[in-house]
Structures are given as C-alpha cells and as structure tokens.
Design a protein around this motif. Structure first.
Motif, mmCIF file in Angstrom:
data_model
loop_
_atom_site.group_PDB
_atom_site.id
_atom_site.type_symbol
_atom_site.label_atom_id
_atom_site.label_comp_id
_atom_site.label_asym_id
_atom_site.label_seq_id
_atom_site.Cartn_x
_atom_site.Cartn_y
_atom_site.Cartn_z
ATOM 1 N N ARG A 38 -16.238 -1.555 7.800
ATOM 2 C CA ARG A 38 -15.039 -1.826 6.597
ATOM 3 C C ARG A 38 -14.854 -2.871 6.511
ATOM 4 O O ARG A 38 -15.254 -4.110 5.779
ATOM 5 C CB ARG A 38 -14.011 -1.217 7.304
ATOM 6 C CG ARG A 38 -12.634 -1.461 5.956
ATOM 7 C CD ARG A 38 -11.395 -0.761 7.349
ATOM 8 N NE ARG A 38 -11.605 0.454 8.198
ATOM 9 C CZ ARG A 38 -11.351 0.368 9.185
ATOM 10 N NH1 ARG A 38 -10.744 -0.517 10.049
ATOM 11 N NH2 ARG A 38 -11.830 2.173 9.971
ATOM 12 N N THR A 72 -17.703 -4.896 4.113
ATOM 13 C CA THR A 72 -17.734 -3.809 3.232
ATOM 14 C C THR A 72 -16.624 -4.717 2.207
ATOM 15 O O THR A 72 -16.916 -5.272 0.876
ATOM 16 C CB THR A 72 -17.169 -2.099 2.873
ATOM 17 O OG1 THR A 72 -18.054 -1.738 3.259
ATOM 18 C CG2 THR A 72 -16.477 -2.484 1.997
ATOM 19 N N LEU A 73 -15.612 -5.510 3.238
ATOM 20 C CA LEU A 73 -15.012 -6.251 2.181
ATOM 21 C C LEU A 73 -14.978 -7.394 2.230
ATOM 22 O O LEU A 73 -14.362 -8.080 0.852
ATOM 23 C CB LEU A 73 -13.635 -6.115 3.312
ATOM 24 C CG LEU A 73 -12.703 -5.305 3.756
ATOM 25 C CD1 LEU A 73 -11.030 -5.554 4.322
ATOM 26 C CD2 LEU A 73 -12.475 -4.640 2.324
ATOM 27 N N LEU A 93 -13.313 -10.856 -1.222
ATOM 28 C CA LEU A 93 -12.059 -9.712 -1.626
ATOM 29 C C LEU A 93 -10.575 -11.320 -1.962
ATOM 30 O O LEU A 93 -8.880 -11.187 -2.446
ATOM 31 C CB LEU A 93 -11.231 -9.340 -0.678
ATOM 32 C CG LEU A 93 -12.154 -7.475 -1.073
ATOM 33 C CD1 LEU A 93 -10.992 -6.143 -0.576
ATOM 34 C CD2 LEU A 93 -11.684 -7.600 -2.362
ATOM 35 N N PHE A 112 -8.223 -4.936 -6.790
ATOM 36 C CA PHE A 112 -9.061 -3.545 -6.142
ATOM 37 C C PHE A 112 -9.037 -2.137 -6.260
ATOM 38 O O PHE A 112 -7.942 -1.985 -5.988
ATOM 39 C CB PHE A 112 -8.941 -4.329 -4.965
ATOM 40 C CG PHE A 112 -10.087 -3.538 -4.301
ATOM 41 C CD1 PHE A 112 -11.382 -3.414 -3.939
ATOM 42 C CD2 PHE A 112 -9.216 -2.933 -2.103
ATOM 43 C CE1 PHE A 112 -12.523 -2.460 -3.145
ATOM 44 C CE2 PHE A 112 -9.795 -1.770 -2.142
ATOM 45 C CZ PHE A 112 -11.529 -2.183 -1.802
ATOM 46 N N ASP A 151 -10.398 1.174 -5.179
ATOM 47 C CA ASP A 151 -10.650 1.629 -3.902
ATOM 48 C C ASP A 151 -11.066 3.339 -4.640
ATOM 49 O O ASP A 151 -10.425 4.376 -4.558
ATOM 50 C CB ASP A 151 -9.977 1.706 -2.699
ATOM 51 C CG ASP A 151 -10.549 2.769 -1.225
ATOM 52 O OD1 ASP A 151 -11.879 3.144 -1.470
ATOM 53 O OD2 ASP A 151 -10.244 3.146 -0.088
ATOM 54 N N VAL A 206 -10.107 1.497 3.959
ATOM 55 C CA VAL A 206 -10.477 0.186 3.294
ATOM 56 C C VAL A 206 -9.137 -0.263 2.670
ATOM 57 O O VAL A 206 -9.192 -1.283 2.677
ATOM 58 C CB VAL A 206 -11.713 0.675 2.269
ATOM 59 C CG1 VAL A 206 -11.958 -0.421 0.910
ATOM 60 C CG2 VAL A 206 -12.952 1.542 3.141
ATOM 61 N N SER A 207 -8.426 0.631 1.454
ATOM 62 C CA SER A 207 -7.724 -0.043 1.088
ATOM 63 C C SER A 207 -6.469 -0.720 1.912
ATOM 64 O O SER A 207 -6.115 -2.110 1.251
ATOM 65 C CB SER A 207 -6.622 0.841 -0.187
ATOM 66 O OG SER A 207 -7.225 1.674 -0.837
ATOM 67 N N GLU A 249 -7.122 -2.016 5.180
ATOM 68 C CA GLU A 249 -7.377 -3.132 5.366
ATOM 69 C C GLU A 249 -7.285 -3.894 4.272
ATOM 70 O O GLU A 249 -6.683 -5.753 4.735
ATOM 71 C CB GLU A 249 -8.901 -2.693 6.048
ATOM 72 C CG GLU A 249 -9.235 -3.886 7.153
ATOM 73 C CD GLU A 249 -8.946 -3.182 8.476
ATOM 74 O OE1 GLU A 249 -8.533 -4.439 9.063
ATOM 75 O OE2 GLU A 249 -9.830 -2.545 8.894
ATOM 76 N N ALA A 250 -7.345 -3.991 3.503
ATOM 77 C CA ALA A 250 -7.814 -4.009 2.124
ATOM 78 C C ALA A 250 -6.485 -5.457 2.073
ATOM 79 O O ALA A 250 -6.390 -6.666 1.957
ATOM 80 C CB ALA A 250 -8.656 -3.763 0.597
ATOM 81 N N GLN A 295 -5.107 -7.801 4.861
ATOM 82 C CA GLN A 295 -6.375 -8.942 5.367
ATOM 83 C C GLN A 295 -5.788 -10.214 3.754
ATOM 84 O O GLN A 295 -5.512 -10.993 3.509
ATOM 85 C CB GLN A 295 -7.569 -8.755 5.487
ATOM 86 C CG GLN A 295 -8.043 -7.961 6.521
ATOM 87 C CD GLN A 295 -6.628 -8.586 8.141
ATOM 88 O OE1 GLN A 295 -7.207 -10.287 8.346
ATOM 89 N NE2 GLN A 295 -6.770 -7.802 8.732
#
Length: 407
Positions: free
Chosen positions: A241, A244-245, A250, A256, A258, A266-267, A269-270, A273
C-alpha cells in the motif's frame, strides 16, 4: 482605462459604518442587507446595483457602468470577500479597499485569543474538504465561517461522528451588534444540540491539557481494517500500500481515483497521509458501502467520496478529473477500465496497478498475465510505462507494481 472599484468593508450595524470623506460621482452596489444599512448615508437618488446570484449578471451590469463603482461588503472584503471576486472576474480592475474587521477577528477579540496561528476555513457555500483537511492535520486552532447548511451544530456533529471530540468550540453570533451579539464557549456535544442565530462564526481549539492522540502509523496494520467477509487476502497489504502511494506521487496530486476499493484501505491511507487530496473511490460490490463507512470512521477519515457502481458503466461527468488513478480490482475487464480511466486522467497524471507476478503462479488454470495486458493497453492508450517494482511479502505471491504516465 481600468474599471474602478472602491470596496468598503462594514459591520452588520449601521451606527459603526464610516464612509470615506470624499467619494467620486459613482454607482453604489452591495447586498440587499447592506443597502438597508447604508441607504441613509448615500444620496437618495443614487443608482444601486444589488449583488445577487448569479454573479455573472451582476458583472454584466458592472460592464455597462462607466463611473467608479462603490461596493459595500461585510467585514474585510479581501477575507473570503467580494474584493477577491472582483479580482477574479476583472483581473485588471483598479481596486481600492477600505476594510473592517472580519468576523473571526472580532470573535478572537471578544475571547482575548491570539489568532496569528489560527487556520482559517470557509464553509460559506463551500464543501467540507478544507475543513476535513484541517481536522486530519490536527490543527490546534481552526476558525470557521459558516452558512445555513454548515451550521455550528452540523460542524460539531461531523466532528463527533469522526472522533474529533477533543476540541472545544466558541461561537460568535451577530458580532458587532449592540443588542444581539452573543459569544458562547462550549463542548462539541453541547454545540451539536443547539441552534445559533445567524450570521455566526466559530473558533475550534484544543485545550492545552487535552491529550489528542489518535494518530495512525504510516502503514496502518492490515488486521485493524474491517475486511470483506474477514478475508485477509482482500486487502492491499500495508507495505505494498505504501509503495503504491509512493508510485502515485500523491504529495503532488490534487484528485485521486481509487477504482475497486474493497475495504477502502488505499483510499483511507491516501487521505490520512495527504489530507489535501480529493479522493473518489469506486467499488462494484454493495458490501463496499458498509466497509468504507466502518473503516473511514474507525480511522477518522472524513471526506472520501465513495461510489458503489460498476466503474465501466457509470458516468464520471461532474467528478473532479484525476491526476492519479489506482486500479485495485478489475473483474477481468482491465483493458476497458484502463481506457476509461485514461480518458479522464489529466496530462502528467499517473495510473498504477498491482498484479501477482505471473511467473510465481505454477497452476496454469489460474494464471493470467495481467502485467502483459496492462503494459500492452498502456501503449495502445499512448501512456508512458515506467519501471515496474517487484515486492515479495511473507508467504504471499510476489506483487508487481506497474505504473504508466499520461504525457
């Protein structure tokens, strides 16, 4: 010659309004409320242009005026105010500003609260995005401009819903009024149950003695997410993950997408962060609705737009075009999904897809070379492929992180 504007900031009480000592032969403009407050101070036969929506019609009227235009606006016209609108609509306008205190300054003055370190958010006719960002960035002091939808009670309820319950709120009502002004400091739970007179604004602050906590690590452990039917394999593993980010770049992105979010890991965590991101998440399975609801609240992540539908079939018109796309699931239609996503992708944007290394699958019956499909489709679409990354974690099949960029 540039069109001339004189923009006068004013409070909501007529006794405190002060006009410049000299005004040219001019046309006056402002909201209906402003007209009521200043009509005794301007010539009786003066031409007045009401500021109403749509603003395009107001500026069409301004375009017909050859005289200077005196505009009355609330507070500081350069603080989310009408002077900014003039600058946007008529970039070469000659603008002179006579400011008054804005409402958040007045509230800070009443509270004797230093406000040089305050993060300002306007929710007046705006979505929650910047407010959510301030919360996720754990800002110590947040000044908020409200409207009829984003009321102090609605703001408090949203904060409590996502676990930001350690703030206290100070609400200012009718600031500047000699009769109706009121300033109240209370807890979010108390504010969520009350109605406040408009206009109002508020300041959120974290008491010095309050232990905030609640920060999540870089790479939330997989077992902390609610999973699809409890299946551990139906989640992008934390190390993958994060890689990937990183591949999605990002920190430099605005929007973004997803696609195939499943648990929402993933959404979430994105967004945690990179709180500045506009995140739109797509999932075909109805179960995704509840998973995103549970996990976004669990990890204090408001503001993710989740869409439960077949990505290939739905219309994406009206959505913020992405400059980063992650394809987390494709249901055997990777090529079609890439084509649709690439069509929406902004120039310079990137598309990332993770697949199992086909060389690691010994059973011919389940082997699919999605890496080859991704790379071939990217070339067909005119995307520029970048060097893939191969990652092996525990006993799972090695993962290949594929990336393509739109020129």
């Amino acid at each position: 010659m540039s069109k001339q504007f004189i923009v006068i900031g004013m409070p909501d009480v007529s006794k405190a309004i002060r006009l410049p000592e000299t005004l040219p032969d001019c046309v006056f403009s402002g909201g209906k409320r402003h007209h009521e407050l200043v009509k005794e101070l301007i010539p009786q036969d003066a031409q007045w242009i009401d500021i109403t929506v749509p603003l395009s019609e107001v500026f069409a009227q301004y375009a017909q005026i050859e005289k200077p235009i005196v505009v009355f606006a609330s507070g500081d016209p350069l603080f989310f105010g009408f002077a900014n609108t003039i600058k946007r609509e008529i970039p070469d306008a000659d603008i002179q500003v006579f400011p008054y205190f804005n409402s958040l300054q007045m509230l800070a003055h009443r509270l004797v609260m230093p406000y040089h370190d305050m993060t300002i958010v306007s929710l007046t006719g705006r979505p929650w995005h910047e407010f959510d960002r301030a919360l996720m960035e754990r800002k110590q002091k947040i000044g908020v401009l409200t409207d009829g939808e984003h009321t102090p009670a609605a703001i408090a309820q949203r904060m409590l819903e996502y676990g930001y319950d350690y703030y206290q709120v100070s609400v200012g009502e009718h600031l500047g009024s000699e009769t109706d002004e009121r300033v109240t400091t209370l807890s979010l739970k108390e504010a969520a149950k009350q109605e406040f007179k408009r206009p109002n604004c508020l300041i959120l602050s974290i008491p010095l003695q309050e232990e905030v906590g609640g920060d999540f690590p870089l790479g939330i452990p997989d077992n902390e997410f609610a999973l699809l039917d409890g299946r551990e394999k139906m989640i992008t593993k934390a190390p993958v993950r994060l890689l990937t980010l990183a591949a999605l770049e990002l920190q430099n992105r605005h929007s973004f997408w997803d696609i195939g979010f499943c648990t929402g890991s993933v959404s979430i965590e994105a967004k945690l962060q990179f709180p500045h991101l506009h995140v739109t998440a797509f999932e075909i399975r109805e179960e995704g609705r509840q998973l995103m609801e549970i996990n976004s609240h669990r990890f204090k992540t408001p503001g993710i737009t989740s869409i439960i539908a077949d990505f290939i079939e739905i219309s994406t018109e009206g959505l913020t075009p992405p400059d980063a796309v992650f394809i987390g699931g494709h249901g055997g239609r990777l090529k079609e999904m890439m084509a649709k996503a690439a069509n929406a992708l902004l120039p310079g944007g990137v598309m990332v897809y993770n697949c199992v290394d086909p060389k690691s699958i010994t059973d011919e019956r389940i082997r699919t070379d999605s890496q080859q499909i991704f790379e071939a489709t990217a070339r067909e679409l005119g995307l520029v492929l970048e060097e893939p990354i191969r990652v092996a974690i525990n006993d799972y099949h090695p993962i290949i992180i594929l990336k393509a960029r739109k020129s």
